[in-house]
Scaffold this motif. Structure first.
Motif, short mmCIF file in Angstrom:
data_model
loop_
_atom_site.label_atom_id
_atom_site.label_comp_id
_atom_site.label_asym_id
_atom_site.label_seq_id
_atom_site.Cartn_x
_atom_site.Cartn_y
_atom_site.Cartn_z
N LYS A 213 0.82 -1.22 0.00
CA LYS A 213 0.00 0.00 0.00
C LYS A 213 0.86 1.28 0.00
CE LYS A 213 -3.82 -2.09 2.64
NZ LYS A 213 -4.99 -1.70 1.83
N PHE A 214 2.13 1.15 0.41
CA PHE A 214 2.98 2.32 0.58
C PHE A 214 3.25 2.99 -0.77
CE2 PHE A 214 7.19 4.39 1.26
CZ PHE A 214 6.83 5.21 2.29
N ILE A 255 5.88 12.21 2.96
CA ILE A 255 6.87 11.23 2.54
C ILE A 255 7.84 11.88 1.55
CG2 ILE A 255 7.22 9.04 1.35
CD1 ILE A 255 5.93 8.78 4.13
N ASP A 256 9.13 11.80 1.88
CA ASP A 256 10.18 12.33 1.01
C ASP A 256 10.64 11.23 0.07
OD1 ASP A 256 12.39 13.38 -0.21
OD2 ASP A 256 13.51 13.79 1.63
N PRO A 257 10.47 11.40 -1.25
CA PRO A 257 10.85 10.35 -2.21
C PRO A 257 12.32 9.97 -2.14
CG PRO A 257 9.60 12.10 -3.30
CD PRO A 257 9.92 12.59 -1.93
N LYS A 258 13.16 10.88 -1.61
CA LYS A 258 14.60 10.61 -1.56
C LYS A 258 15.00 9.85 -0.29
CE LYS A 258 15.74 14.73 -4.27
NZ LYS A 258 16.36 16.08 -4.21
N SER A 259 14.09 9.76 0.67
CA SER A 259 14.41 9.10 1.95
C SER A 259 13.96 7.65 1.96
CB SER A 259 13.73 9.85 3.10
OG SER A 259 14.23 11.15 3.21
N LYS A 260 14.59 6.87 2.82
CA LYS A 260 14.19 5.47 3.00
C LYS A 260 13.26 5.38 4.21
CE LYS A 260 18.21 3.15 1.01
NZ LYS A 260 19.35 2.23 1.28
N ASP A 276 8.80 -6.47 14.96
CA ASP A 276 9.21 -6.78 13.59
C ASP A 276 9.29 -5.47 12.81
OD1 ASP A 276 9.92 -8.16 11.31
OD2 ASP A 276 8.18 -9.49 11.30
N ASN A 277 9.88 -5.52 11.64
CA ASN A 277 9.90 -4.35 10.77
C ASN A 277 10.21 -4.77 9.35
OD1 ASN A 277 12.97 -3.75 10.10
ND2 ASN A 277 12.91 -4.32 12.27
N VAL A 278 9.81 -3.94 8.39
CA VAL A 278 10.14 -4.16 6.97
C VAL A 278 10.47 -2.82 6.33
CG1 VAL A 278 8.74 -6.25 6.64
CG2 VAL A 278 7.74 -4.01 6.21
N GLY A 279 11.40 -2.86 5.38
CA GLY A 279 11.72 -1.67 4.62
C GLY A 279 10.64 -1.37 3.62
N PHE A 280 10.31 -0.10 3.47
CA PHE A 280 9.29 0.34 2.51
C PHE A 280 9.95 1.10 1.37
CE2 PHE A 280 4.98 0.69 4.96
CZ PHE A 280 5.01 -0.68 5.17
N LYS A 281 9.45 0.87 0.16
CA LYS A 281 9.91 1.64 -0.99
C LYS A 281 8.72 2.33 -1.62
CE LYS A 281 13.92 -1.17 -2.28
NZ LYS A 281 14.45 -2.12 -3.28
N ARG A 282 8.92 3.60 -1.93
CA ARG A 282 7.86 4.36 -2.58
C ARG A 282 7.75 3.93 -4.04
NH1 ARG A 282 4.96 8.81 -1.43
NH2 ARG A 282 4.30 10.16 -3.14
N LYS A 283 6.55 3.61 -4.45
CA LYS A 283 6.32 3.19 -5.83
C LYS A 283 6.31 4.40 -6.75
CE LYS A 283 3.65 -0.94 -4.70
NZ LYS A 283 3.89 -0.91 -3.27
N ASN A 284 6.93 4.24 -7.93
CA ASN A 284 6.91 5.32 -8.90
C ASN A 284 5.55 5.38 -9.58
OD1 ASN A 284 9.66 5.98 -8.56
ND2 ASN A 284 10.27 4.26 -9.85
N LYS A 285 5.00 6.57 -9.60
CA LYS A 285 3.67 6.73 -10.21
C LYS A 285 3.81 7.01 -11.69
CE LYS A 285 1.21 8.19 -6.07
NZ LYS A 285 0.37 9.19 -5.45
#
Length: 285
Positions: A213-214, A255-260, A276-285
Motif C-alpha cells: 500500500k505504501f 513522505i520524502d521520495p529521496k528518503s528510506k 518486527d519491521n520491513v523496509g518500505f519503498k515508494r512506488k513510482n507513479k
C-alpha cells in the motif's frame, strides 16, 4: 572454542590476537541462540580473523522484571551451537562481572532516536542497551560488530553510540532471519503458547500487505488499516505500528521520495511481546 567468564582474561586473549594484527568480529547476544544469531557469527567469522560472541542477559534494559526473570537461558545448547559454526571465543560474564556492585544504567543522549517507537513504550530501555553495549565494546574492542535488523531501532542507536563515543568500531546490520511461515526469529518465540505461535505469522503477513500500500495510499490510512486488522484478530494485540524515516526514526508528515522508510510494529501474543519491521519503498507513479 575458548570460554571466558572474566573481563581480564578475555582482554588478555584479545590483546594477544591484536598484537598479531588479527581482526575481531563481535556478536553481542542475550543467549537462547537461533539461526539468526548463528548467521551473524558466520558473517563475523567470514569477514574477520576471529569471531567473538558474548552471552549476557542485561538487567538494565528490561523495564519489566517478570520479562527479565522469564527470559530463556540455554547456555549449554548455545555453546554447542557456537562450536558448530566455529566461533573462536564466547564471553559469558555474571551480572557482578559487568556491573560490579551497582546495577545501574548510564544516561545517554542519542539525538532523539531513543524517544521513538520502543523508547515510548519501554522506559529506560535504550539507556540499558547503551550501557551494556558500550561496556562490551570497551572489553572486546572489536574491529566490527554485527547486529540483526529485527531490532532496527537498536541498530541505529548503537551506530549513534559509536559515533558519539568515538570508538573505532564498524557496525554492520544484517537481514532479519525468519521461520518458514514468516515469523521473525526471536529468543522469545520459545515462550509462545501453541495457539499464539500459530497466530504470530499474521504480523509479517500484515506488514507485507502494508508494504504494498505504501506510495499508493498515504501513511495515515495505512496505519489505520493495520490497526483495524489487529482489532479484528482474537489472539494478537497491537501495541504500535508506525512508518518512520530510517535515519531519524521519526514519522514524517510528508513522505520524502529521496528518503528510506521502514514500518515498525510491536504486538502482544498473550504475555509475549513481539517486534518486527520491513523496509518500505515508494512506488513510482
Amino acid at each position: 572454542m575458548k570460554i571466558f567468564k572474566s573481563k581480564s582474561n578475555l582482554k588478555k586473549y584479545i590483546s594477544g590476537k591484536k598484537a598479531l594484527e588479527k581482526s575481531i568480529g563481535f556478536v553481542p547476544t542475550m543467549g537462547a541462540l537461533h539461526k539468526g544469531h548463528l548467521s551473524l557469527v558466520k558473517r563475523a567469522k567470514k569477514k574477520n580473523d576471529l569471531a567473538v560472541v558474548s552471552i549476557f542477559v542485561n538487567p538494565t534494559q528490561f523495564d519489566n522484571k517478570e520479562d527479565l526473570e522469564k527470559y530463556p537461558q540455554t547456555i549449554d545448547n548455545d555453546i554447542k551451537l557456537l562450536e558448530s559454526v566455529n566461533c573462536d571465543a564466547v564471553f559469558i560474564p555474571s551480572v557482578e562481572e559487568i556491573y560490579d556492585s551497582s546495577i545501574v544504567a548510564e544516561k545517554f543522549d542519542f539525538d532523539g532516536l531513543e524517544y521513538q517507537m520502543e523508547g515510548k513504550f519501554r522506559d529506560g530501555h535504550f539507556d540499558g542497551v547503551g550501557t551494556i553495549v558500550k561496556a562490551l565494546f570497551e572489553i572486546v574492542m572489536p574491529t566490527t560488530a554485527y547486529f540483526g535488523k529485527k531490532d532496527f531501532q537498536q541498530l541505529q542507536i548503537i551506530k549513534k553510540l559509536v559515533e558519539k563515543t568515538h570508538l573505532p568500531i564498524k557496525i554492520k546490520g544484517r537481514p532479519i532471519f525468519r521461520e518458514d511461515d514468516g515469523l521473525a526469529m526471536s529468543s522469545r518465540n520459545a515462550r509462545l503458547t501453541k495457539e499464539h505461535r500459530e497466530a504470530a505469522p499474521f504480523i509479517y503477513k500484515t506488514l507485507k500487505k502494508a508494504k504494498k500500500k505504501f506510495g499508493i495510499e498515504n501513511a495515515n490510512s495505512i496505519i489505520e488499516w493495520v490497526e483495524n486488522e489487529f482489532k479484528k484478530h482474537p489472539l494478537l494485540e497491537l501495541e504500535y505500528f508506525t512508518i518512520a524515516n530510517e535515519v531519524t526514526l521519526k514519522s514524517d508528515e510528508k513522505i520524502d521520495p529521496k528518503s528510506k522508510y521502514r514500518a515498525f510494529i510491536a504486538v502482544y501474543a498473550g504475555e509475549i511481546r513481539l517486534i518486527d519491521n520491513v523496509g518500505f519503498k515508494r512506488k513510482n507513479k
